[in-house]
Motif scaffolding. Structure first.
Motif, PDB file in Angstrom:
ATOM      1  N   TYR A 216      75.547  49.671  89.180  1.00 29.13           N
ATOM      2  CA  TYR A 216      74.027  50.204  88.631  1.00 29.13           C
ATOM      3  C   TYR A 216      73.416  50.055  89.649  1.00 29.13           C
TER       4      TYR A 216
ATOM      5  N   LEU B  56      66.600  48.608  77.724  1.00 35.37           N
ATOM      6  CA  LEU B  56      66.155  49.459  78.778  1.00 35.37           C
ATOM      7  C   LEU B  56      64.577  49.289  78.891  1.00 35.37           C
TER       8      LEU B  56
ATOM      9  N   PRO C 279      68.352  42.049  90.503  1.00 38.34           N
ATOM     10  CA  PRO C 279      68.062  43.107  91.494  1.00 38.34           C
ATOM     11  C   PRO C 279      68.158  42.922  92.959  1.00 38.34           C
TER      12      PRO C 279
ATOM     13  N   GLN D 294      67.955  47.526  89.182  1.00 41.24           N
ATOM     14  CA  GLN D 294      68.247  47.226  87.961  1.00 41.24           C
ATOM     15  C   GLN D 294      68.612  45.480  87.869  1.00 41.24           C
ATOM     16  N   THR D 295      68.243  45.070  86.698  1.00 38.54           N
ATOM     17  CA  THR D 295      68.708  43.660  86.329  1.00 38.54           C
ATOM     18  C   THR D 295      69.882  43.962  85.307  1.00 38.54           C
TER      19      THR D 295
END
Length: 339
Positions: A120, A258, A327, A124-125
């Motif tokens: 990813y 999200l 992240p 992003q986490t």
């Protein structure tokens, strides 16, 4: 959660006080708490550069006992392992490795059954979760090896799944345990994995046969579109500890995981049953926002993290501990094998 001071200083939570819990049978490796207040441990060789595979071969079931008793074991200070070496270590401890079937995230096969961690975007986490707990068949042990630590961030946080379970309010647990979790996936929109990537085949009949074998409902909708529904467990009893553990990905699959703007755009574009992926109670009822908030709060309260170093290997009992990703910036490479 660790502060920046903790990450930078050996006097912080990581490695603090190094009170010995035990020593390997050959006195080659010391075992100490990974972080204060957690069962997880770290193993450090008395002689830097010891090969973890050699230690495993000569120390009997020491490493297996540590995994079962503590849930997560960090090997630090051993000679670094490449993809082949990670596969050899995992095979020696767990036997035959597992392939990554019924995929939910993009990964690259590095060698045989060793993969990259989830690919990813770095900003992003990845929320805490137990690997493949969205299925009825999951790996019992994960092997994570740091090839290149991120310049900043990029930790792989952990959370004790039994403690997460106990933090979730009883009313929420009862609802999830009674009904289970329904995972709904809609392939073919181009917004998530394709069914070809998820099931690693171009053959629709093979997909249908796999799903029938594993209790997954399939609905071919024309073109490249496929909808699957799968109702599985919300909790399980850990095989190693005997404790009830929180074991599902409802909070991760649910569209509310999200960013708010992305969720809003998806809801405007798709009806509830056409979202690329979503989670519901097992009876098909939408998840209550309050229940999701309770689950996420439980994970947040139990999250621990340590800074990766080159050559680190973390062995995780997949039922006893959840994992995630913070992240990061800069290059980062973490490999994973599942057994």
């Amino acid at each position: 959660m660790m502060s920046q001071e903790t990450q930078a200083s050996p006097k912080g939570r990581f490695g603090s006080s190094r009170k010995s819990i035990s020593v390997s049978s050959e006195a080659l490796v010391s075992v100490a708490p990974l972080l204060d207040g957690t069962r997880a441990v770290s193993c450090t060789p008395a002689v830097a550069g010891l090969d973890a595979r050699e230690w495993l071969a000569g120390s009997g079931k020491t490493l297996a006992r540590l995994r079962d008793a503590h849930g997560a074991v960090l090997l630090r200070g051993f000679s670094p392992l490449d993809a082949d070496g990670l596969g050899e270590l995992a095979t020696a401890l767990s036997g035959e490795l597992r392939d990554y079937d019924n995929r939910s995230t993009p990964r690259t096969r590095v060698n045989n059954r060793v993969f990259t961690s989830t690919e990813y975007p770095p900003e992003q986490t990845i929320p805490l979760h137990n690997e493949m707990s969205y299925t009825a068949s999951w790996p019992d042990t994960l092997y994570l090896a740091c090839m290149v630590p991120a310049a900043e961030g990029g930790q792989t946080p952990l959370a004790d799944s039994a403690r997460v379970h106990d933090r979730v309010p009883a009313s929420t647990r009862e609802r999830f345990e009674r009904d289970g979790v329904m995972y709904v996936r809609n392939f073919g929109h181009g917004l998530d994995l394709s069914w070809q990537e998820a099931f690693q085949t171009q053959d629709r009949d093979q997909v249908t046969a796999y799903c029938e074998k594993n209790g997954i409902q399939t609905e071919w909708l024309g073109g490249e579109r496929l909808r699957t529904r799968h109702v599985v467990q919300a909790t399980v009893e850990s095989r190693a500890s005997g404790k009830k553990v929180w074991f599902n990905q409802a909070h991760l699959f649910h569209v509310s995981s999200l960013p708010e703007s992305v969720e809003r755009e998806l809801r405007e574009s798709f009806s509830e049953d056409e979202l690329p992926r979503n989670a519901l109670y097992g009876d098909g009822t939408p998840l209550e926002p309050a229940d999701l908030a309770h689950v996420r709060a439980a994970y947040a309260a139990e999250e621990i993290a340590f800074p990766w170093q080159t050559g680190d290997v973390v062995i995780v009992d997949n039922e006893q501990f959840a994992h995630g990703r913070r992240p990061y910036s800069g290059a980062r490479s973490v490999l994973v094998a599942m057994a």
